[in-house]
Design a protein around this motif. Structure first.
Motif, PDB file in Angstrom:
ATOM      1  N   ALA A 218       0.815  -1.221   0.000  1.00 48.53           N
ATOM      2  CA  ALA A 218       0.000   0.000   0.000  1.00 48.53           C
ATOM      3  C   ALA A 218       0.847   1.268   0.000  1.00 48.53           C
ATOM      4  O   ALA A 218       0.302   2.375   0.040  1.00 48.53           O
ATOM      5  CB  ALA A 218      -0.925  -0.003   1.213  1.00 48.53           C
ATOM      6  N   GLY A 219       2.179   1.130  -0.009  1.00 48.32           N
ATOM      7  CA  GLY A 219       3.051   2.302   0.005  1.00 48.32           C
ATOM      8  C   GLY A 219       3.112   2.997   1.344  1.00 48.32           C
ATOM      9  O   GLY A 219       3.423   4.190   1.417  1.00 48.32           O
ATOM     10  N   ARG A 220       2.876   2.257   2.432  1.00 50.16           N
ATOM     11  CA  ARG A 220       2.836   2.852   3.768  1.00 50.16           C
ATOM     12  C   ARG A 220       3.998   2.400   4.650  1.00 50.16           C
ATOM     13  O   ARG A 220       3.925   2.517   5.875  1.00 50.16           O
ATOM     14  CB  ARG A 220       1.511   2.496   4.456  1.00 50.16           C
ATOM     15  CG  ARG A 220       0.295   3.134   3.798  1.00 50.16           C
ATOM     16  CD  ARG A 220       0.347   4.643   3.898  1.00 50.16           C
ATOM     17  NE  ARG A 220      -0.888   5.286   3.474  1.00 50.16           N
ATOM     18  CZ  ARG A 220      -1.080   6.592   3.466  1.00 50.16           C
ATOM     19  NH1 ARG A 220      -0.110   7.396   3.867  1.00 50.16           N
ATOM     20  NH2 ARG A 220      -2.214   7.103   3.059  1.00 50.16           N
ATOM     21  N   VAL A 221       5.055   1.875   4.038  1.00 53.55           N
ATOM     22  CA  VAL A 221       6.204   1.396   4.805  1.00 53.55           C
ATOM     23  C   VAL A 221       7.497   1.864   4.152  1.00 53.55           C
ATOM     24  O   VAL A 221       7.627   1.857   2.926  1.00 53.55           O
ATOM     25  CB  VAL A 221       6.197  -0.153   4.901  1.00 53.55           C
ATOM     26  CG1 VAL A 221       7.576  -0.687   5.280  1.00 53.55           C
ATOM     27  CG2 VAL A 221       5.185  -0.622   5.925  1.00 53.55           C
ATOM     28  N   SER A 222       8.457   2.293   4.988  1.00 55.47           N
ATOM     29  CA  SER A 222       9.837   2.496   4.562  1.00 55.47           C
ATOM     30  C   SER A 222      10.646   1.348   5.144  1.00 55.47           C
ATOM     31  O   SER A 222      10.716   1.180   6.364  1.00 55.47           O
ATOM     32  CB  SER A 222      10.371   3.839   5.084  1.00 55.47           C
ATOM     33  OG  SER A 222      11.781   3.900   4.917  1.00 55.47           O
ATOM     34  N   PHE A 223      11.247   0.532   4.281  1.00 59.91           N
ATOM     35  CA  PHE A 223      11.986  -0.658   4.707  1.00 59.91           C
ATOM     36  C   PHE A 223      13.339  -0.591   4.000  1.00 59.91           C
ATOM     37  O   PHE A 223      13.451  -0.839   2.814  1.00 59.91           O
ATOM     38  CB  PHE A 223      11.193  -1.902   4.305  1.00 59.91           C
ATOM     39  CG  PHE A 223      11.679  -3.204   4.896  1.00 59.91           C
ATOM     40  CD1 PHE A 223      12.873  -3.297   5.597  1.00 59.91           C
ATOM     41  CD2 PHE A 223      10.927  -4.356   4.736  1.00 59.91           C
ATOM     42  CE1 PHE A 223      13.303  -4.498   6.138  1.00 59.91           C
ATOM     43  CE2 PHE A 223      11.342  -5.572   5.268  1.00 59.91           C
ATOM     44  CZ  PHE A 223      12.535  -5.641   5.967  1.00 59.91           C
ATOM     45  N   GLN A 224      14.388  -0.203   4.743  1.00 55.52           N
ATOM     46  CA  GLN A 224      15.718  -0.010   4.175  1.00 55.52           C
ATOM     47  C   GLN A 224      16.712  -0.996   4.780  1.00 55.52           C
ATOM     48  O   GLN A 224      16.675  -1.258   5.985  1.00 55.52           O
ATOM     49  CB  GLN A 224      16.249   1.396   4.466  1.00 55.52           C
ATOM     50  CG  GLN A 224      15.397   2.540   3.959  1.00 55.52           C
ATOM     51  CD  GLN A 224      16.054   3.871   4.287  1.00 55.52           C
ATOM     52  OE1 GLN A 224      16.845   4.397   3.530  1.00 55.52           O
ATOM     53  NE2 GLN A 224      15.739   4.398   5.464  1.00 55.52           N
ATOM     54  N   VAL A 225      17.617  -1.504   3.944  1.00 62.21           N
ATOM     55  CA  VAL A 225      18.712  -2.353   4.398  1.00 62.21           C
ATOM     56  C   VAL A 225      20.020  -1.704   3.966  1.00 62.21           C
ATOM     57  O   VAL A 225      20.196  -1.362   2.790  1.00 62.21           O
ATOM     58  CB  VAL A 225      18.623  -3.777   3.804  1.00 62.21           C
ATOM     59  CG1 VAL A 225      19.778  -4.637   4.326  1.00 62.21           C
ATOM     60  CG2 VAL A 225      17.282  -4.435   4.146  1.00 62.21           C
ATOM     61  N   ALA A 226      20.923  -1.492   4.932  1.00 62.47           N
ATOM     62  CA  ALA A 226      22.244  -0.952   4.637  1.00 62.47           C
ATOM     63  C   ALA A 226      23.191  -2.119   4.379  1.00 62.47           C
ATOM     64  O   ALA A 226      23.320  -3.031   5.205  1.00 62.47           O
ATOM     65  CB  ALA A 226      22.746  -0.108   5.806  1.00 62.47           C
TER      66      ALA A 226
END
Length: 337
Positions: A218-226
């Protein structure tokens, strides 16, 4: 909330109230009922406990707020009466709510109405929520930091901009592959601090995985991996709305702590949030020292307990009060011996 209930439903029963006026829906109260052995049941919000939800409140049409909270309080007393149509809920004797903003007018009106109807009320200050109020530009934010803080954010962004750390943005297509990275790095970080993380409870992982997958679509999450040298070293999972990004879960490989990959990924999140026109980074509840260092401003929160006026609930209220008093006294006594 539905994902949370799906995972924890063995301990709870749904108690979601729909409020209507003149045939039109004017609100919802997203509650559930927690069963207690040897005592009355407890009403709480969906998403309580392991999910540690913040900013909990009723979902109401503002024009009907006052009448709605009065109707809910009156329904609570009526639902516990013999012969009530809400037979499944008549055994409740307390309401326990954590993560309420002290400034929430809806919850203040609700507590006042419950007191007027004879319910016992206890409230105490909880750990504050912290939020970074974002300026118009990244440089404006950096200027507000201390000298060491400016160095911290510039160093983190430099690692990213020069390609030493690569930021991978998780998508619905990569979710299945990336999810175990979050679990592993979160648990690794907690183990390095001598504890266990949230994912030690398989129900929590079921809840968060289902919720994240749906919200990501739904485009409601920021999920980042460094990623450093082809190895995931830090991860960040946040919730998004039109105005805010809310830091919910994170993790880091302790072997790379000296590189400060967590600072780099947070700096990148702040930069992207400003670029996207968001107004705040909500760091949620908890008094971890890094929050003030990153210019998080505290907002007071409350934990509330409301007790039914019936005799058994008053006994329980007394027990809770005695327990809170002993908890406050015993550490003082221990420190004197």
């Amino acid at each position: 909330m539905s994902s949370w209930y799906s995972a924890f439903q063995d301990d709870y029963q749904l108690l979601v109230l729909k409020l209507s006026h003149a045939g039109r829906c004017v609100g919802f109260v997203p509650w559930c009922l927690r069963k207690r052995w040897g005592g009355g049941d407890t009403i709480c919000f969906l998403g309580s406990g392991k999910a540690s939800s913040d900013h909990l409140s009723f979902l109401l049409d503002p024009d009907k707020r006052s009448a709605a909270v009065k109707a809910v309080a009156q329904w609570l007393l009526a639902s516990s009466s013999q012969g009530s149509p809400s037979v499944g809920f008549k055994n409740w004797d307390s309401i326990e709510i954590e993560g309420v903003d002290a400034s929430d007018e809806t919850m203040s009106l609700f507590v006042a109405e419950c007191q007027r109807l004879g319910m016992g009320v206890q409230n105490r200050s909880d750990e504050p929520c912290y939020a970074i109020k974002l300026p118009e530009t990244l440089e404006d934010y950096v200027k507000q930091r201390s000298k060491s803080g400016r160095r911290e954010i510039r160093k983190g962004l430099k690692l990213i901009d020069e390609g030493n750390i690569v930021i991978h943005h998780v998508t619905p297509d990569s979710f299945a592959e990336d999810w175990p990275v979050l679990v592993h790095l979160h648990e690794a970080r907690r183990a390095s601090l001598g504890g266990t993380g949230c994912f030690a409870d398989s129900r929590f992982e079921q809840f968060l995985r289902q919720a994240t997958e749906q919200l990501l679509k739904a485009g409601r999450v920021s999920f980042q991996v460094a990623i450093l040298e082809d190895r995931p070293v830090a991860v960040e999972l946040s919730l998004l709305d039109e105005h805010s990004v809310r830091l919910y879960q994170s993790g880091m490989d302790p072997e790379f702590q000296q590189m400060r990959p967590g600072a780099a990924i947070l700096a990148n999140l702040i930069r992207r949030s400003i670029e996207n026109g968001l107004s705040e980074v909500d760091m949620l509840r908890g008094s971890e020292p890094y929050k003030e260092r990153w210019l998080g401003q505290p907002t007071e929160t409350l934990s509330l307990r409301l007790f039914h006026p019936k005799k058994s609930a008053k006994v329980r209220q007394t027990i809770v009060q005695v327990g809170a008093t002993l908890k406050a006294i015993l550490p003082i006594r221990s420190a004197t011996h």
